[in-house]
Design an enzyme around this catalytic site. Structure first.
Site, PDB file in Angstrom:
ATOM      1  N   ASN A 255      54.801  58.531  43.117  1.00  0.00           N
ATOM      2  CA  ASN A 255      55.431  57.685  44.135  1.00  0.00           C
ATOM      3  C   ASN A 255      56.258  56.632  43.402  1.00  0.00           C
ATOM      4  O   ASN A 255      55.697  55.712  42.812  1.00  0.00           O
ATOM      5  CB  ASN A 255      54.324  57.040  44.992  1.00  0.00           C
ATOM      6  CG  ASN A 255      54.876  56.027  45.985  1.00  0.00           C
ATOM      7  OD1 ASN A 255      56.087  55.920  46.166  1.00  0.00           O
ATOM      8  ND2 ASN A 255      53.992  55.279  46.616  1.00  0.00           N
TER       9      ASN A 255
ATOM     10  N   LYS B 269      58.113  54.432  44.641  1.00  0.00           N
ATOM     11  CA  LYS B 269      58.246  53.172  45.397  1.00  0.00           C
ATOM     12  C   LYS B 269      59.707  52.714  45.358  1.00  0.00           C
ATOM     13  O   LYS B 269      60.608  53.550  45.399  1.00  0.00           O
ATOM     14  CB  LYS B 269      57.268  52.120  44.859  1.00  0.00           C
ATOM     15  CG  LYS B 269      55.836  52.672  44.781  1.00  0.00           C
ATOM     16  CD  LYS B 269      54.792  51.636  44.501  1.00  0.00           C
ATOM     17  CE  LYS B 269      53.417  52.299  44.498  1.00  0.00           C
ATOM     18  NZ  LYS B 269      52.306  51.360  44.316  1.00  0.00           N
TER      19      LYS B 269
ATOM     20  N   HIS C 260      51.175  54.369  53.548  1.00  0.00           N
ATOM     21  CA  HIS C 260      50.874  53.716  52.271  1.00  0.00           C
ATOM     22  C   HIS C 260      50.467  52.266  52.538  1.00  0.00           C
ATOM     23  O   HIS C 260      51.011  51.619  53.433  1.00  0.00           O
ATOM     24  CB  HIS C 260      52.096  53.774  51.338  1.00  0.00           C
ATOM     25  CG  HIS C 260      51.738  53.384  49.934  1.00  0.00           C
ATOM     26  ND1 HIS C 260      51.578  52.072  49.553  1.00  0.00           N
ATOM     27  CD2 HIS C 260      51.454  54.134  48.834  1.00  0.00           C
ATOM     28  CE1 HIS C 260      51.225  52.044  48.272  1.00  0.00           C
ATOM     29  NE2 HIS C 260      51.144  53.281  47.816  1.00  0.00           N
TER      30      HIS C 260
ATOM     31  N   GLU D 284      51.147  49.612  51.113  1.00  0.00           N
ATOM     32  CA  GLU D 284      52.243  48.638  51.024  1.00  0.00           C
ATOM     33  C   GLU D 284      53.020  48.592  52.329  1.00  0.00           C
ATOM     34  O   GLU D 284      53.499  47.541  52.749  1.00  0.00           O
ATOM     35  CB  GLU D 284      53.143  48.981  49.825  1.00  0.00           C
ATOM     36  CG  GLU D 284      52.445  48.611  48.512  1.00  0.00           C
ATOM     37  CD  GLU D 284      52.823  49.450  47.313  1.00  0.00           C
ATOM     38  OE1 GLU D 284      53.849  50.161  47.355  1.00  0.00           O
ATOM     39  OE2 GLU D 284      52.072  49.404  46.319  1.00  0.00           O
TER      40      GLU D 284
ATOM     41  N   GLY E  19      48.486  49.166  41.234  1.00  0.00           N
ATOM     42  CA  GLY E  19      49.356  48.339  40.400  1.00  0.00           C
ATOM     43  C   GLY E  19      48.635  47.210  39.675  1.00  0.00           C
ATOM     44  O   GLY E  19      49.267  46.284  39.174  1.00  0.00           O
TER      45      GLY E  19
ATOM     46  N   SER F 127      46.315  52.879  39.873  1.00  0.00           N
ATOM     47  CA  SER F 127      46.246  52.693  38.422  1.00  0.00           C
ATOM     48  C   SER F 127      45.823  53.955  37.661  1.00  0.00           C
ATOM     49  O   SER F 127      45.118  53.878  36.652  1.00  0.00           O
ATOM     50  CB  SER F 127      45.321  51.519  38.068  1.00  0.00           C
ATOM     51  OG  SER F 127      45.851  50.315  38.571  1.00  0.00           O
TER      52      SER F 127
HETATM   53  P1  13P Z   1      49.952  52.583  40.734  1.00  0.00           P
HETATM   54  O1  13P Z   1      49.678  53.952  40.119  1.00  0.00           O
HETATM   55  O2  13P Z   1      51.135  51.903  40.164  1.00  0.00           O
HETATM   56  O3  13P Z   1      48.701  51.751  40.732  1.00  0.00           O
HETATM   57  O4  13P Z   1      50.311  52.857  42.277  1.00  0.00           O
HETATM   58  C1  13P Z   1      49.499  53.668  43.045  1.00  0.00           C
HETATM   59  C2  13P Z   1      50.166  53.935  44.328  1.00  0.00           C
HETATM   60  O5  13P Z   1      50.264  53.072  45.185  1.00  0.00           O
HETATM   61  C3  13P Z   1      50.743  55.270  44.556  1.00  0.00           C
HETATM   62  O6  13P Z   1      51.109  55.453  45.867  1.00  0.00           O
END
Ligand code: 13P
Length: 249
Positions: free
Chosen positions: A11, A13, A94, A96, A170, A209
């Site tokens: 992803n 983002k 998601h 976010e 993250g 992560s």
């Molecule tokens: P990270 O791997 O950067 O922690 O993000 C995970 C994520 O939200 C994937 O959708």
């Protein structure tokens, strides 16, 4: 032969550029070499079509969609548009988007329904916050979120669930194998309870992560069918070892 083939999805983002699509070549090569694992990348909307041209067989997906077919929804993108751009999957719900855009389970469910009806793979995300885990309500929170976010039935498309604890995204604070095993078992039980045998075929990804140095341990947990990877999917150097770990799991 495993019941469920491993799936690793990157992803991106709100990251990436036309230049960064150069990473797709080596990622696609690694996926082919590893074998036995499905690999996808979900770039921002504007990069979907050029990513498809350079995908080398990788599954390209979107990071969100609108539930309606078309209409007065400024700034939104429908599943038909995503499909026309060449995407085969879409992430919905998601954390976010749930946080930044106040998306509810019902909205996520409607998006998943639209995606599945269009024949797209719907990757439905669920996960608890740190506060919810601290008070021990994480399993209850996630199963309730799942119940509200999954549509009742589907004809085409494939449903995938991604468990992404908000506190692990993250942050570098990856969930332990025990945390992941507990939650994936609860999700599997909920899926089988709701969909019967079909629920056993739904892939459940872990996200939060995931890196080269923890992927093997996470993917070896029961009912972990792969990963949804943010930061470590942005370059082939970081992502390829994760694909290799999934292929070996
Ligand atoms: P990270 O791997 O950067 O922690 O993000 C995970 C994520 O939200 C994937 O959708």
């Amino acid at each position: 032969m495993h019941l469920r083939r491993k799936l690793v999805v990157g992803n991106w983002k709100m990251n990436g550029s036309l230049a960064q699509l150069a990473e797709l070549g080596p990622i696609a090569e690694a996926a082919k070499e590893a074998g036995g694992v499905d690999v996808g990348i979900c770039p921002p909307f504007t990069l979907i079509a050029p990513a498809v041209t350079r995908s080398g067989g990788l599954m390209i997906g979107a990071q969100d969609c609108h539930a309606r077919e078309s209409g007065a929804h400024t700034g939104c993108v429908s599943v038909a548009m995503i499909k026309e751009a060449g995407a085969r999957a879409v992430i919905v719900g998601h954390s976010e988007r749930r946080a930044d855009n106040h998306e509810t389970d019902a909205q996520v469910c409607a998006k998943a329904e639209a995606a599945l009806a269009a024949g797209l793979i719907a990757i439905v995300c669920v996960g608890e916050t740190e506060a919810q885990r601290k008070v021990g309500s994480h399993v209850e929170v996630v199963t309730a979120m799942l119940a509200g976010s999954l549509p009742d039935g589907w004809e085409g498309g494939e449903l995938v669930v991604a468990y992404e604890p908000v506190w692990a995204i993250g942050t570098g604070n990856v969930a332990t194998p025990a945390d992941v095993t507990e939650m994936h078992a609860a999700i599997r039980a909920a899926l089988v309870g709701r969909f019967g045998d079909k629920g056993d075929r739904i892939r459940i990804l872990y996200g939060g992560s995931v890196k080269a140095d923890n992927a093997a341990e996470l993917f070896a947990c029961p009912d972990v069918d792969g990963g949804l990877v943010g930061g470590a999917s942005l370059t082939a150097d970081a992502f390829v070892p994760i694909i290799a770990a999934a292929a070996k799991a």
